[in-house]
Design an enzyme around this catalytic site. Structure first.
Site, mmCIF file in Angstrom:
data_model
loop_
_atom_site.group_PDB
_atom_site.id
_atom_site.type_symbol
_atom_site.label_atom_id
_atom_site.label_comp_id
_atom_site.label_asym_id
_atom_site.label_seq_id
_atom_site.Cartn_x
_atom_site.Cartn_y
_atom_site.Cartn_z
ATOM 1 C CE1 TYR A 164 0.667 -0.299 4.437
ATOM 2 C CE2 TYR A 164 -1.485 -1.367 4.586
ATOM 3 C CZ TYR A 164 -0.285 -0.989 5.168
ATOM 4 O OH TYR A 164 -0.059 -1.294 6.484
ATOM 5 C CE LYS A 179 5.516 -1.301 6.640
ATOM 6 N NZ LYS A 179 6.738 -1.949 7.146
#
Ligand code: HXC
Ligand code: NAP
Length: 297
Positions: A164, A179
């Site tokens: 994601y 992330k």
């Protein structure tokens, strides 16, 4: 789908893709190696001759990591360390150096995550996840690189990401943004530190269920009963598959690979079309009821 069998199962745990002894004499510091994927990655390095440093906050996790590595007959050190604190990271590296010499490999595996609709997320919840997942990854990488640059020795960093980072992660805004930062950081640091002999890569796991998953993550996953059937591979990942990929990226056979993010997910993140399933709000997916502005600030 009678004719569809999905991607084949991998070889069993215990097999190695690299030559025996590939990491002889090399210490590998892995954050969060007392649970789940970090523990599995540590085991694959240990099987190939590495000494392992398990770094995380909780004593019970450190002991679980130690037991897993001792069971493989490899040298292991545990270091209590909250990766939000640069001083604690420096101490963990000091302990590692005293025991094994400077680790040649750093696996930035530790992360934080819990499902929460963005409008309900407190500033401190956001800060906590970004602090562990993104800031902690940078602080550990910085410590590792500074020590190698001072010693004029090469090293390899593998950051553990999530897909994601590219797509966004509804219900996980903090973790997805962090992330994405980790993926971007991988690319910057690979260029900055390549001239100093330090490779920086990332490894993105798809869905790898395991018994150490936090209750929050597990309950989110448990809303999908058939976890294999929703993957193009018709199966979820097996932990050794991630460990093999990590050991390859940090091995002498991948010396010219740097700044790369390797996705190990059976093509799950590409599974998208213009007619996806019906939209369901994150609140409804989580059974949250209507937004209440008085319930959180
Ligand atoms: C909403 C929450 C929450 C939740 C915590 N918070 N859990 N908010 N929903 N479920 C809020 C708290 O209320 C607090 O904000 C802030 O977050 C910090 O919480 P603390 O408990 O004080 O933080 P701390 O003790 O530092 O613990 C960090 C943690 C915890 C992230 C909250 O879960 C943890 O230690 N996790 C480590 C392991 C982990 O997360 N593993 C998942 C990686 S899996 P307030 O405002 O109240 O002060 C992964 C998979 C990706 O990344 C893909 C999966 C499919
Ligand atoms: P996990 O079992 O919950 O592991 C997280 C680890 O991080 C724990 O060992 C924890 O140890 C450590 N940690 C958390 N906060 C820390 C801190 N502040 N300082 C030091 N250590 C800390 O999760 P996992 O599923 O194995 O995930 C491992 C990695 O894979 C993560 O980066 C995750 O985002 C990624 N990932 C996993 C999946 C999956 O399907 N499992 C999918 C995509 C990405 P302590 O509690 O002892 O500190």
């Amino acid at each position: 789908m009678a004719e569809a069998q999905g991607l084949p199962a991998p070889p069993p745990v215990g097999e190695t893709a690299l030559k025996s002894g590939t990491f002889d004499g090399i210490a590998v510091l892995i954050t969060g190696a007392g649970t789940g994927l970090g523990k599995a990655i540590a085991a694959e390095f240990a099987r190939l001759g590495a000494s392992i440093v398990v770094a995380s906050r909780k004593e019970e996790h450190l002991e679980a990591g130690r037991a897993a590595i001792e069971a493989l007959g490899a040298p292991v050190l545990t270091a209590i360390c909250d990766i939000r604190d640069a001083d604690q990271i420096a101490r963990a590296f000091d302990e590692a150096e005293a025991e094994f010499g400077l680790p040649g490999v750093l696996i930035n595996n530790a992360a934080a995550n819990f499902p929460v609709p963005a409008e309900d997320m407190s500033p401190n919840a956001w800060r906590t996840v970004v602090d562990i997942t993104l800031n902690g990854t940078f602080y550990c990488s910085r410590e590792f690189a500074r020590r190698h640059m001072a010693a004029r020795t090469p090293g390899s960093i593998v950051n553990i990401g999530a897909s994601y980072a590219w797509t966004g992660g509804p219900g996980f805004a903090h973790s997805a943004a962090a992330k994405a930062g980790v993926k971007n950081l991988t690319e910057t640091l690979a260029v900055e530190w390549g001239p100093h002999g330090i490779q920086v890569n990332a490894l993105v796991p798809g869905l790898f269920p395991h018994e150490d998953m936090t209750a929050d993550i597990r309950s989110s996953l448990d809303r999908t009963h058939d976890k294999d059937g929703v993957q193009p591979a018709l199966r979820v990942g097996q932990r050794q598959e991630l460990g093999w990929a990590a050991t390859f990226l940090a091995s002498p056979y991948a010396r010219f690979i740097s700044g790369h993010t390797l996705v190990v997910d059976g093509a799950n993140w590409q599974r998208r079309s213009l007619t996806n399933p019906q939209v369901v709000t994150v609140r409804d997916q989580m059974g949250k009821g209507p937004f209440d502005p008085g319930a959180s600030r």
